[in-house]
Each structure stands twice: as structure tokens, then as C-alpha cells.
Design an enzyme around this catalytic site. Sequence first.
Site, PDB file in Angstrom:
ATOM      1  N   GLU A 205       0.848  -1.193   0.000  1.00 32.91           N
ATOM      2  CA  GLU A 205       0.000   0.000   0.000  1.00 32.91           C
ATOM      3  C   GLU A 205       0.885   1.244   0.000  1.00 32.91           C
ATOM      4  OE1 GLU A 205      -3.514   0.538   2.770  1.00 32.91           O
ATOM      5  OE2 GLU A 205      -2.235   2.181   3.466  1.00 32.91           O
TER       6      GLU A 205
ATOM      7  N   GLY B 279     -14.755   5.064   5.091  1.00 24.73           N
ATOM      8  CA  GLY B 279     -13.876   6.162   5.484  1.00 24.73           C
ATOM      9  C   GLY B 279     -14.137   6.548   6.926  1.00 24.73           C
TER      10      GLY B 279
ATOM     11  N   GLN C  90      -7.103  -4.577   8.620  1.00 22.48           N
ATOM     12  CA  GLN C  90      -6.439  -3.534   9.404  1.00 22.48           C
ATOM     13  C   GLN C  90      -5.150  -4.118   9.965  1.00 22.48           C
ATOM     14  OE1 GLN C  90      -5.574  -0.635  10.112  1.00 22.48           O
ATOM     15  NE2 GLN C  90      -7.546   0.165  10.807  1.00 22.48           N
TER      16      GLN C  90
HETATM   17  P1  FAD Z   1     -17.895  -0.163   7.074  1.00 22.97           P
HETATM   18  O1  FAD Z   1     -17.711  -1.497   6.482  1.00 22.97           O
HETATM   19  O2  FAD Z   1     -19.083   0.646   6.635  1.00 22.97           O
HETATM   20  O3  FAD Z   1     -17.928  -0.356   8.656  1.00 22.97           O
HETATM   21  C1  FAD Z   1     -17.857   0.766   9.537  1.00 22.97           C
HETATM   22  C2  FAD Z   1     -18.588   0.420  10.841  1.00 22.97           C
HETATM   23  O4  FAD Z   1     -19.994   0.308  10.581  1.00 22.97           O
HETATM   24  C3  FAD Z   1     -18.166  -0.920  11.451  1.00 22.97           C
HETATM   25  O5  FAD Z   1     -18.206  -0.784  12.855  1.00 22.97           O
HETATM   26  C4  FAD Z   1     -19.258  -1.890  10.973  1.00 22.97           C
HETATM   27  O6  FAD Z   1     -19.410  -2.990  11.871  1.00 22.97           O
HETATM   28  C5  FAD Z   1     -20.467  -0.962  10.969  1.00 22.97           C
HETATM   29  N1  FAD Z   1     -21.488  -1.357  10.000  1.00 22.97           N
HETATM   30  C6  FAD Z   1     -21.286  -1.789   8.729  1.00 22.97           C
HETATM   31  N2  FAD Z   1     -22.483  -2.027   8.135  1.00 22.97           N
HETATM   32  C7  FAD Z   1     -23.456  -1.721   9.047  1.00 22.97           C
HETATM   33  C8  FAD Z   1     -24.886  -1.757   9.046  1.00 22.97           C
HETATM   34  N3  FAD Z   1     -25.566  -2.156   7.977  1.00 22.97           N
HETATM   35  N4  FAD Z   1     -25.546  -1.366  10.169  1.00 22.97           N
HETATM   36  C9  FAD Z   1     -24.869  -0.939  11.277  1.00 22.97           C
HETATM   37  N5  FAD Z   1     -23.513  -0.910  11.336  1.00 22.97           N
HETATM   38  C10 FAD Z   1     -22.824  -1.283  10.239  1.00 22.97           C
HETATM   39  N6  FAD Z   1      -9.650   5.349   5.276  1.00 22.97           N
HETATM   40  C11 FAD Z   1      -9.501   6.376   4.396  1.00 22.97           C
HETATM   41  O7  FAD Z   1      -9.995   7.481   4.644  1.00 22.97           O
HETATM   42  N7  FAD Z   1      -8.800   6.212   3.216  1.00 22.97           N
HETATM   43  C12 FAD Z   1      -8.237   5.027   2.873  1.00 22.97           C
HETATM   44  O8  FAD Z   1      -7.620   4.914   1.810  1.00 22.97           O
HETATM   45  C13 FAD Z   1      -8.360   3.924   3.780  1.00 22.97           C
HETATM   46  N8  FAD Z   1      -7.838   2.712   3.482  1.00 22.97           N
HETATM   47  C14 FAD Z   1      -8.039   1.649   4.348  1.00 22.97           C
HETATM   48  C15 FAD Z   1      -7.523   0.400   4.004  1.00 22.97           C
HETATM   49  C16 FAD Z   1      -7.691  -0.695   4.855  1.00 22.97           C
HETATM   50  C17 FAD Z   1      -7.145  -2.032   4.462  1.00 22.97           C
HETATM   51  C18 FAD Z   1      -8.399  -0.529   6.093  1.00 22.97           C
HETATM   52  C19 FAD Z   1      -8.565  -1.684   7.035  1.00 22.97           C
HETATM   53  C20 FAD Z   1      -8.902   0.718   6.443  1.00 22.97           C
HETATM   54  C21 FAD Z   1      -8.750   1.813   5.575  1.00 22.97           C
HETATM   55  N9  FAD Z   1      -9.269   3.076   5.879  1.00 22.97           N
HETATM   56  C22 FAD Z   1      -9.105   4.133   4.992  1.00 22.97           C
HETATM   57  C23 FAD Z   1      -9.944   3.307   7.162  1.00 22.97           C
HETATM   58  C24 FAD Z   1     -11.481   3.066   7.052  1.00 22.97           C
HETATM   59  O9  FAD Z   1     -12.041   4.002   6.168  1.00 22.97           O
HETATM   60  C25 FAD Z   1     -12.069   3.204   8.462  1.00 22.97           C
HETATM   61  O10 FAD Z   1     -11.663   2.131   9.261  1.00 22.97           O
HETATM   62  C26 FAD Z   1     -13.577   3.409   8.545  1.00 22.97           C
HETATM   63  O11 FAD Z   1     -13.876   3.830   9.884  1.00 22.97           O
HETATM   64  C27 FAD Z   1     -14.443   2.188   8.245  1.00 22.97           C
HETATM   65  O12 FAD Z   1     -14.447   1.918   6.921  1.00 22.97           O
HETATM   66  P2  FAD Z   1     -15.127   0.533   6.394  1.00 22.97           P
HETATM   67  O13 FAD Z   1     -15.052   0.586   4.930  1.00 22.97           O
HETATM   68  O14 FAD Z   1     -14.547  -0.614   7.103  1.00 22.97           O
HETATM   69  O15 FAD Z   1     -16.628   0.796   6.882  1.00 22.97           O
END
Ligand code: FAD
Length: 288
Positions: free
Chosen positions: A17, A109, A175
Site C-alpha cells: 500500500e 472512510g 487492518q
Molecule cells: P464499514 O464497512 O461501513 O464499517 C464501519 C462500521 O460500521 C463498522 O463498525 C461496521 O461494523 C459498521 N457497519 C457496517 N455495516 C453496518 C450496518 N448495515 N448497520 C450498522 N452498522 C454497520 N480510510 C480512508 O480514509 N482512506 C483510505 O484509503 C483507507 N484505506 C483503508 C484500508 C484498509 C485495508 C483498512 C482496514 C482501512 C482503511 N481506511 C481508509 C480506514 C477506514 O475508512 C475506516 O476504518 C472506517 O472507519 C471504516 O471503513 P469501512 O469501509 O470498514 O466501513
Amino acid sequence: MHISQLFGQGRTVFSCEVFPPKATSPVDTIYRTLDGLKDIRPDFISVTFGAGGSKVNQTTREIAGIIQNQYHITAMAHLTCVAAGRAEVDEILAQLKEDGVDNVLALRGDINPDIPPKTDFTHASDLVTYIRTHGDFGISAACYPEGHLESPDPVSDILHLKEKVDAGAQHLVSQLFFDNEDFFRFLERCRIAGITVPIEAGIMPVLSKSSIQRMVSLCGASMPRKLTRILARYGDHPEAMREAGIAYAIDQISDLIAGGVDGIHLYTMNNPDVARRIAESISSIRAV
Ligand code: FAD
């Protein structure tokens, strides 16, 4: 090529990355990083997506295009729906397609209290569904071996992860974590829940005390005794800390590969020298 097709070829997938240079630096500074990474031939390179406005996000697309077209390495562009509404997502997907970038890491995000989030999509799973129905992209998503910080409990976190996969995510990237047992327990929970897509383990080498303290406070990763001992002994000796951190990452990776992990995703922090040392140390291990 869709990233999910890289798996099941008899060797552990290894990916890296990178992040776009700061808005004040020219995009060209990324070439030093990519020049260093190209020799280790990662299976793909992903590019993060900033929370900080259009200049940064334009750069994510540009860098993904450069990786794909100038370095001939499969690129994956991160995309967050707190920073991009439907119109921006459409524009980004169209530009990625134009540049031959076929892979997107679909994310919600982090919500920044100073920047109002876009509201077209609520969860990453909504973005996954949208991307799946708007073009032929390989879709990846994030997962959290120790649970997402906002999640009330591991069960709901896994169930929401399953929804994301059912929506169309074909591959997951974890993560960062420092205790492999956390990852193996998580993997087991995923498989029991019927999440069968490849899951890459996210590894961040610990190169300095301050950087690790910052990362741990941001993502909540727990620190095993073995790592806290290293920090206590070498934390104030930058050269020794760097060596010990690289050794720790290599040890973590070889144990993960021994445990049958699908892939290793290295958070390079745009440091190609460290990535090269790690890649060289694990090259024969990956092939077994
Ligand atoms: P989601 O999958 O939407 O989950 C977020 C939260 O919501 C979790 O607690 C989940 O359990 C909950 N949730 C999901 N669906 C539901 C539902 N239907 N009802 C209720 N709760 C729900 N951030 C950046 O800004 N830029 C990046 O380039 C970036 N790259 C990343 C790369 C990796 C490999 C990882 C692990 C993280 C990265 N992040 C990045 C951080 C990420 O954006 C954050 O961790 C963010 O808070 C969650 O994103 P997510 O896509 O996992 O969200």
C-alpha cells in the site's frame, strides 16, 4: 485483472500500500517509492484515498493509473464514501476505467468531525453494491481482526462484514495488527460465518516509537508483550528500533504464511527500502 483472481495460484499473495504525497508536494515524489517497489514485484499495489478534498483524491486516481500503465503492476484505488457522493463516485469510476484500473477498495472512510460526510452511501456495503452495478470492477473491502473501533461487539462486526461480502466484495484486506493469534481467531470466525473470499493480513512494520503510538491510538490495535518489550528496549534508539521492527514484521509474516494466510498486504508508508528488505526475506517462504 481482478485482484481476487490472484489467489489460489499456489503461492501467498504479496501486495503493498502507498499513499499519495501531501497536497503541497508534487505528485512526482511518488516515483521514488514506486521505483523502489517495482523491483520486488508485488502482486498489486493499492493507493489510499484521502479525507482531505479533491486534490488528494485526484492524486489517488493519477497514481493508480501510473502503477497500472507505467509500472505494469496491477493497481487498486481506495475510495471512501464519506468523501465522495454518487456523482464523484461515478466520475472516479469512469476515470479509473479510462486508465485501465480495474480494482477498487470500497470503504466508508473515517468520519472527520471537521468535514461533513457525504451522505449518498451510509456503509461501505452500500458503496460495494453501487460499484458492482456500475461497471466491471474487482471490488475489495476492509476488515478488522480486532473489530472495528465503532463496533459494539465482534459478532455484529462479522455479520456486517458478511453483508459487505454478500453485496459483492470479492477480497478483504485487514487492518494492521501485531498479534497473529488475533488474526487467526478472526479468520476462523469469518469462515464459520460463511465468509469465504480471500483475506489478506495487513502488516505494518514498526519503525519508530512515535509512529506506532500514533497508529495504535488511531486504529486501536493491541500490543503483545513481545512488541512492548521491543519498544521499551529499542524505542529511543532509532537504528536499533528500525532493525527490531523489520525483524518483528518478518517473523509475523512467516508465522502467518505457515498458518496458511491467503495474502500479506504491507503498509509500506512509502518506504520502499523497508518493503524490499521484507519482501526479500519472505520470498522463498511465500513460494512453499
Ligand atoms: P464499514 O464497512 O461501513 O464499517 C464501519 C462500521 O460500521 C463498522 O463498525 C461496521 O461494523 C459498521 N457497519 C457496517 N455495516 C453496518 C450496518 N448495515 N448497520 C450498522 N452498522 C454497520 N480510510 C480512508 O480514509 N482512506 C483510505 O484509503 C483507507 N484505506 C483503508 C484500508 C484498509 C485495508 C483498512 C482496514 C482501512 C482503511 N481506511 C481508509 C480506514 C477506514 O475508512 C475506516 O476504518 C472506517 O472507519 C471504516 O471503513 P469501512 O469501509 O470498514 O466501513
